[in-house]
Design an enzyme around this catalytic site. Structure first.
Site, PDB file in Angstrom:
ATOM      1  N   HIS A  75      -0.902   5.159  10.769  1.00  0.00           N
ATOM      2  CA  HIS A  75      -0.073   4.965   9.566  1.00  0.00           C
ATOM      3  C   HIS A  75       1.398   5.045   9.984  1.00  0.00           C
ATOM      4  CE1 HIS A  75       1.880   5.701   5.735  1.00  0.00           C
ATOM      5  NE2 HIS A  75       0.790   5.194   5.165  1.00  0.00           N
TER       6      HIS A  75
ATOM      7  N   ASN B 276      -4.966   6.694  -0.158  1.00  0.00           N
ATOM      8  CA  ASN B 276      -4.407   7.593   0.857  1.00  0.00           C
ATOM      9  C   ASN B 276      -3.601   8.666   0.121  1.00  0.00           C
ATOM     10  OD1 ASN B 276      -3.051   8.827   2.945  1.00  0.00           O
ATOM     11  ND2 ASN B 276      -1.784   7.047   3.474  1.00  0.00           N
TER      12      ASN B 276
ATOM     13  N   GLU C  82       3.856   6.466   8.747  1.00  0.00           N
ATOM     14  CA  GLU C  82       4.445   7.822   8.690  1.00  0.00           C
ATOM     15  C   GLU C  82       4.079   8.607   9.947  1.00  0.00           C
ATOM     16  OE1 GLU C  82       2.939   8.820   4.804  1.00  0.00           O
ATOM     17  OE2 GLU C  82       4.300   7.354   3.934  1.00  0.00           O
TER      18      GLU C  82
ATOM     19  N   GLY D 230       6.055   3.472  -0.673  1.00  0.00           N
ATOM     20  CA  GLY D 230       6.654   4.520  -1.492  1.00  0.00           C
ATOM     21  C   GLY D 230       8.009   4.159  -2.066  1.00  0.00           C
TER      22      GLY D 230
ATOM     23  N   GLU E  68       0.979  -2.931   6.297  1.00  0.00           N
ATOM     24  CA  GLU E  68       1.850  -2.177   5.397  1.00  0.00           C
ATOM     25  C   GLU E  68       3.307  -2.330   5.840  1.00  0.00           C
ATOM     26  OE1 GLU E  68      -0.443   1.207   3.335  1.00  0.00           O
ATOM     27  OE2 GLU E  68       0.236   1.971   5.253  1.00  0.00           O
TER      28      GLU E  68
ATOM     29  N   LYS F  58      -2.233  11.274   1.248  1.00  0.00           N
ATOM     30  CA  LYS F  58      -1.157  11.878   2.058  1.00  0.00           C
ATOM     31  C   LYS F  58      -1.198  13.398   1.910  1.00  0.00           C
ATOM     32  CE  LYS F  58       1.324   7.575   1.793  1.00  0.00           C
ATOM     33  NZ  LYS F  58       2.580   6.863   1.749  1.00  0.00           N
TER      34      LYS F  58
ATOM     35  N   SER G 147       3.324   0.185  -2.152  1.00  0.00           N
ATOM     36  CA  SER G 147       3.618   0.148  -3.588  1.00  0.00           C
ATOM     37  C   SER G 147       2.619  -0.695  -4.391  1.00  0.00           C
ATOM     38  CB  SER G 147       5.057  -0.319  -3.827  1.00  0.00           C
ATOM     39  OG  SER G 147       5.970   0.587  -3.237  1.00  0.00           O
TER      40      SER G 147
HETATM   41  P1  PGA Z   1       2.430   3.667  -1.396  1.00  0.00           P
HETATM   42  O1  PGA Z   1       1.874   4.078   0.055  1.00  0.00           O
HETATM   43  O2  PGA Z   1       1.296   2.991  -2.120  1.00  0.00           O
HETATM   44  O3  PGA Z   1       2.833   4.963  -2.038  1.00  0.00           O
HETATM   45  O4  PGA Z   1       3.564   2.733  -1.177  1.00  0.00           O
HETATM   46  C1  PGA Z   1       1.042   3.221   0.779  1.00  0.00           C
HETATM   47  C2  PGA Z   1       0.661   3.861   2.088  1.00  0.00           C
HETATM   48  O5  PGA Z   1       1.496   4.514   2.706  1.00  0.00           O
HETATM   49  O6  PGA Z   1      -0.499   3.727   2.543  1.00  0.00           O
END
Ligand code: PGA
Length: 261
Positions: free
Chosen positions: A103, A13, A105, A181, A175, A15, A220
């Site tokens: 997601h 992903n 976010e 992140g 998640e 982003k 992560s």
């Molecule tokens: P990350 O993000 O691997 O940077 O923690 C995962 C995600 O949001 O899908």
């Protein structure tokens, strides 16, 4: 279907990162870093920003890459006065195969509700693509012991009204929001417990389909922690954010089985 019959799915992903020139380089480097044996063992998707999709699709097509194209978001209507939105059928026309829905976010920063996520999941399926539906708890919810309640409610709401056969084709990504992140990964035990819970909940809705649905872990994920996560029987892959921007690192994540030896 036993756990080892579900082909792992590792998804990058991206982003809001990488313009279309950078996206082209990244997907090409990823393609060169991976072998036929990797693609036989693992399904790989990349989810670039909308502005990169056509470029990446053309590269996948012309170089006969086995990488599947993904998107990060879409609207649920086929067309209409929805300024700034993109319809599932538009993505399908670009040979997008997988679309992330819900997601955290999108839920936290853009106000997506469970009901909106459900509409999107249905629209993505109707357009012939596979949704990767995200669920997960906040740190406060985890500390309050509300993880199970939150995740079960998100799974139920997200799958509401879906045909049984459709449920079996879905991907659900667990998640934990506190792991996204932050560099803080759930332990394999915690990740496994919730991924197992997701599958059990799917089983309540559509018993036979629970065995075929793929459940990813996200938060992560890196080359150094993927192998232990993937060793857990109910974890069928990973949704990778930050570490997917570096094609070498992402290739090592896809090749987790080589580390496990
Ligand atoms: P990350 O993000 O691997 O940077 O923690 C995962 C995600 O949001 O899908």
């Amino acid at each position: 279907m036993p756990a080892d019959a579900r082909k792992p799915l590792i998804s990058g992903n991206w982003k809001m990162h990488l313009n279309h020139f950078e996206a082209l380089q990244t997907v090409q480097k990823l393609h060169y870093a991976l072998t036929k044996a990797d693609f036989d063992a693992v399904d790989v998707t990349v989810h670039p920003p909308f502005t990169d999709l056509r470029t990446v699709q053309t590269a996948i097509d012309s170089d006969h890459m086995s990488i599947a194209l993904g998107a990060q978001h879409c609207h649920w209507e086929e067309k209409g006065a929805f300024t700034g939105e993109v319809a599932p059928v538009m993505l399908a026309k670009l040979q997008v195969r997988y679309v992330i829905a819900g997601h955290s976010e999108r839920r936290q920063l853009f106000g997506e509700t469970d009901e909106m996520v459900n509409r999107k999941v249905r629209a993505i399926l109707a357009a012939g693509m596979t949704p990767i539906m995200c669920v997960g708890e906040t740190l406060e919810e985890r500390e309050a012991g509300a993880t199970e309640e939150k995740v079960v409610a998100q799974v139920r709401a997200g799958l509401a009204g879906l045909a049984r056969e459709a449920i079996g084709t879905l991907v659900i990504a667990y998640e934990p929001i506190w792991a996204i992140g932050t560099g803080r990964t759930a332990t394999p035990e915690d990740a496994l417990a919730v991924c197992g819970l997701v599958r059990a909940e799917v089983g309540q809705i559509a018993r036979a389909e629970a065995a075929s649905i793929r459940v990813q872990y996200g938060g992560s994920v890196k080359a150094t922690n993927i192998a232990e996560l993937m060793a857990a029987p109910d974890i069928d892959g990973a949704l990778v954010g930050g570490a997917s921007l570096d094609s070498d690192e992402f290739a090592r994540i896809v090749q987790f089985r080589l580390q496990a030896r």
